[in-house]
Scaffold this motif. Structure first.
Motif, mmCIF file in Angstrom:
data_model
loop_
_atom_site.group_PDB
_atom_site.id
_atom_site.type_symbol
_atom_site.label_atom_id
_atom_site.label_comp_id
_atom_site.label_asym_id
_atom_site.label_seq_id
_atom_site.Cartn_x
_atom_site.Cartn_y
_atom_site.Cartn_z
ATOM 1 N N UNK A 188 -2.143 2.112 -8.258
ATOM 2 C CA UNK A 188 -3.011 0.943 -8.357
ATOM 3 C C UNK A 188 -2.301 -0.354 -8.007
ATOM 4 N N UNK A 189 -1.022 -0.470 -8.407
ATOM 5 C CA UNK A 189 -0.341 -1.768 -8.340
ATOM 6 C C UNK A 189 0.514 -1.976 -7.099
ATOM 7 N N UNK A 190 1.037 -0.907 -6.509
ATOM 8 C CA UNK A 190 2.002 -1.051 -5.426
ATOM 9 C C UNK A 190 1.395 -0.670 -4.083
ATOM 10 N N UNK A 191 1.745 -1.410 -3.051
ATOM 11 C CA UNK A 191 1.300 -1.091 -1.703
ATOM 12 C C UNK A 191 1.927 0.228 -1.248
ATOM 13 N N UNK A 192 1.306 0.924 -0.302
ATOM 14 C CA UNK A 192 1.822 2.231 0.133
ATOM 15 C C UNK A 192 3.257 2.205 0.631
ATOM 16 N N UNK A 193 3.712 1.062 1.185
ATOM 17 C CA UNK A 193 5.067 1.017 1.729
ATOM 18 C C UNK A 193 6.076 0.378 0.776
ATOM 19 N N UNK A 194 5.653 0.056 -0.449
ATOM 20 C CA UNK A 194 6.566 -0.533 -1.434
ATOM 21 C C UNK A 194 7.350 0.567 -2.140
ATOM 22 N N UNK A 195 8.662 0.446 -2.116
ATOM 23 C CA UNK A 195 9.514 1.430 -2.780
ATOM 24 C C UNK A 195 9.818 0.974 -4.209
ATOM 25 N N UNK A 196 9.841 1.937 -5.114
ATOM 26 C CA UNK A 196 10.177 1.685 -6.506
ATOM 27 C C UNK A 196 11.527 2.334 -6.797
ATOM 28 N N UNK A 197 12.478 1.560 -7.316
ATOM 29 C CA UNK A 197 13.768 2.132 -7.701
ATOM 30 C C UNK A 197 13.648 2.860 -9.037
ATOM 31 N N UNK A 198 14.354 3.988 -9.141
ATOM 32 C CA UNK A 198 14.264 4.852 -10.319
ATOM 33 C C UNK A 198 15.652 5.345 -10.703
ATOM 34 N N UNK A 199 15.842 5.623 -12.003
ATOM 35 C CA UNK A 199 17.113 6.123 -12.502
ATOM 36 C C UNK A 199 16.842 7.099 -13.637
ATOM 37 N N UNK A 200 17.725 8.085 -13.796
ATOM 38 C CA UNK A 200 17.588 9.030 -14.908
ATOM 39 C C UNK A 200 18.348 8.515 -16.123
ATOM 40 N N UNK A 249 -1.559 12.941 -11.523
ATOM 41 C CA UNK A 249 -2.055 11.562 -11.487
ATOM 42 C C UNK A 249 -3.461 11.535 -12.052
ATOM 43 N N UNK A 250 -3.680 10.694 -13.064
ATOM 44 C CA UNK A 250 -5.020 10.534 -13.598
ATOM 45 C C UNK A 250 -5.802 9.588 -12.694
ATOM 46 N N UNK A 251 -7.045 9.307 -13.051
ATOM 47 C CA UNK A 251 -7.883 8.440 -12.224
ATOM 48 C C UNK A 251 -7.239 7.068 -12.063
ATOM 49 N N UNK A 252 -7.256 6.576 -10.839
ATOM 50 C CA UNK A 252 -6.620 5.293 -10.554
ATOM 51 C C UNK A 252 -7.255 4.174 -11.361
ATOM 52 N N UNK A 253 -8.563 4.252 -11.630
ATOM 53 C CA UNK A 253 -9.206 3.159 -12.368
ATOM 54 C C UNK A 253 -8.658 3.048 -13.793
ATOM 55 N N UNK A 254 -8.161 4.173 -14.357
ATOM 56 C CA UNK A 254 -7.530 4.104 -15.679
ATOM 57 C C UNK A 254 -6.200 3.361 -15.594
ATOM 58 N N UNK A 255 -5.452 3.614 -14.532
ATOM 59 C CA UNK A 255 -4.214 2.866 -14.326
ATOM 60 C C UNK A 255 -4.493 1.389 -14.159
ATOM 61 N N UNK A 256 -5.526 1.053 -13.401
ATOM 62 C CA UNK A 256 -5.910 -0.346 -13.205
ATOM 63 C C UNK A 256 -6.293 -0.990 -14.532
ATOM 64 N N UNK A 257 -7.014 -0.246 -15.374
ATOM 65 C CA UNK A 257 -7.442 -0.778 -16.667
ATOM 66 C C UNK A 257 -6.246 -1.100 -17.558
#
Length: 306
Positions: A188-200, A249-257
Motif C-alpha cells: 500500500x505504501x511503497x512504489x513498485x520500484x522502492x527498495x526496503x532495507x531489511x535485517x535479521x 499478504x492480506x487485503x491491501x485495503x487492510x494495510x491502508x487502513x
C-alpha cells in the motif's frame, strides 16, 4: 554463580533482540576467563527466563528488574563488576527515553565501561545524527543516542559507547498474521520500484556481541545494520523461489487502513518511501557476514520448520 570475570548485562534477555545477543555471545569462541552474562528480565520466574537460565547454568545469571527503576538492577552487583551493557528499548506505554536514560545514568555511576545501544537507522550513518524524523519511536531513540554521546563529554566521564542502528526486521515476515499485514502495508505504501532495507535479529545479535566483547575496537561507532534491500516484487520472488509458495499478504485495503489509523506506522512507511534507510550493506558484510532474505528464510526463519 562464582566468577572472576567481569559481566555483560543484557537488557530484554527474553525478547527478540536481547535473546539474539545472548545467543551470539554463547556462540563466540571460549574465552579465559569465560563470559559471564547477566540476563535482565522483568520476571525471573517466567517460563522463558527460567528456561534460559536452566539451559546455561554455568554462563548466565538472571537479574530481575525494571529499566525505569534502574537502581534495583545494580544494587545486587558489586560496583564495577559489570563491564559492558546491551541496551534495547521498545515502543509501548513507557516512553523509550524513560526506558533508557535513567538506566544509562545508573550504569555509568555503577562503573559500566561500555554501553551498546540498539537504535534505528534514519537515512545513513552520518544523516542519522541529525535526522530524528517525525516517527515517535525513531526520534525517541535519536534523543537517547544524543544523551549517550553527550554524556561521554561530561567532566570525569570514563565510559565508551557503540550505537547499532538496525533497519526493518526480516523477522516481521515470520509465519503469522503480522507477516500478511506487513506485506499489505508494504504494497500500500511503497512504489513498485522502492527498495526496503531489511535485517535479521540474528545479525543484530552478532554485531552486538562483537561490540560487547571488543569495546576498544567499537568505541564511538554508530552504524546502520542491514542485510538486504528489496522491492516487494523481489521479496515475493525470493520467497516463492526458496519456500515454494507465495509470500502471505492480506487485503491491501487492510494495510491502508492501518497506515491511516495508526499514525506512527503510517509515518514510518512514509519515511520508507520518501527518505528510506541508508545502511551500508556492503561495508557491514565485510565485518560480520549478514543474512539476505533468502539466507534468512533457509537458516533462521520459522518458515523452515513448516
Amino acid at each position: 554463580m562464582a566468577s572472576t570475570s567481569q559481566s555483560i548485562l543484557v537488557v530484554g534477555a527474553t525478547g527478540k533482540q536481547g535473546g539474539a545477543v545472548i545467543q551470539a555471545l554463547l556462540e563466540l569462541p571460549a574465552t579465559t576467563p569465560p563470559l559471564h552474562i547477566l540476563a535482565l528480565t522483568r520476571d525471573a520466574n517466567s517460563p522463558k527466563a527460567k528456561s534460559l537460565a536452566e539451559a546455561h547454568k554455568s554462563t548466565i545469571d538472571l537479574v530481575e528488574g525494571d529499566v525505569t527503576s534502574p537502581d534495583t538492577i545494580f544494587v545486587s552487583q558489586p560496583k564495577g563488576s559489570i563491564a559492558t551493557l546491551f541496551l534495547v528499548t521498545t515502543p509501548g506505554k513507557v516512553d523509550e527515553q524513560q526506558q533508557a536514560i535513567p538506566l544509562i545514568d545508573a550504569a555509568v555511576a555503577h562503573g559500566v565501561q561500555h554501553i551498546v545501544f540498539s537504535s534505528v537507522d534514519r537515512g545513513g550513518d552520518d544523516k542519522s545524527w541529525t535526522n530524528p524524523t517525525n516517527i515517535k519511536h525513531f526520534y525517541q531513540k535519536h534523543n537517547i543516542e544524543l544523551h549517550l554521546r553527550d554524556k561521554t563529554q561530561a567532566p570525569g566521564a570514563s565510559f565508551t559507547w557503540t550505537i547499532l542502528r538496525p533497519v526493518a526486521f526480516l523477522d516481521n515476515m515470520n509465519p503469522g498474521f503480522f507477516c500478511s499485514m506487513f506485506t499489505a502495508m508494504w504494497a500500500s505504501a511503497l512504489k513498485p520500484d522502492t527498495k526496503l532495507q531489511l535485517v535479521s535479529t540474528r545479525d543484530i545479535g552478532r554485531f552486538a556481541a562483537q561490540a560487547l566483547t571488543r569495546p576498544a575496537e567499537w568505541a564511538g561507532r554508530a552504524i546502520g545494520l542491514a542485510g538486504d534491500a528489496l522491492t516487494l516484487a523481489e521479496a515475493k520472488e525470493t520467497f516463492a523461489r526458496v519456500m515454494g509458495k507465495e509470500l502471505p499478504q492480506t487485503w491491501t485495503f487492510l494495510g491502508t487502513a492501518v497506515l491511516w489509523g495508526v499514525g506512527d506506522v503510517g509515518n514510518m512507511f512514509a519515511f520508507f518511501e520518501n527518505e528510506g534507510y541508508g545502511a551500508d550493506i556492503a561495508a557491514r558484510r565485510k565485518e560480520v557476514p549478514t543474512q539476505d532474505f533468502a539466507t534468512w528464510l533457509r537458516e533462521s526463519s520459522l518458515w523452515k520448520d513448516e
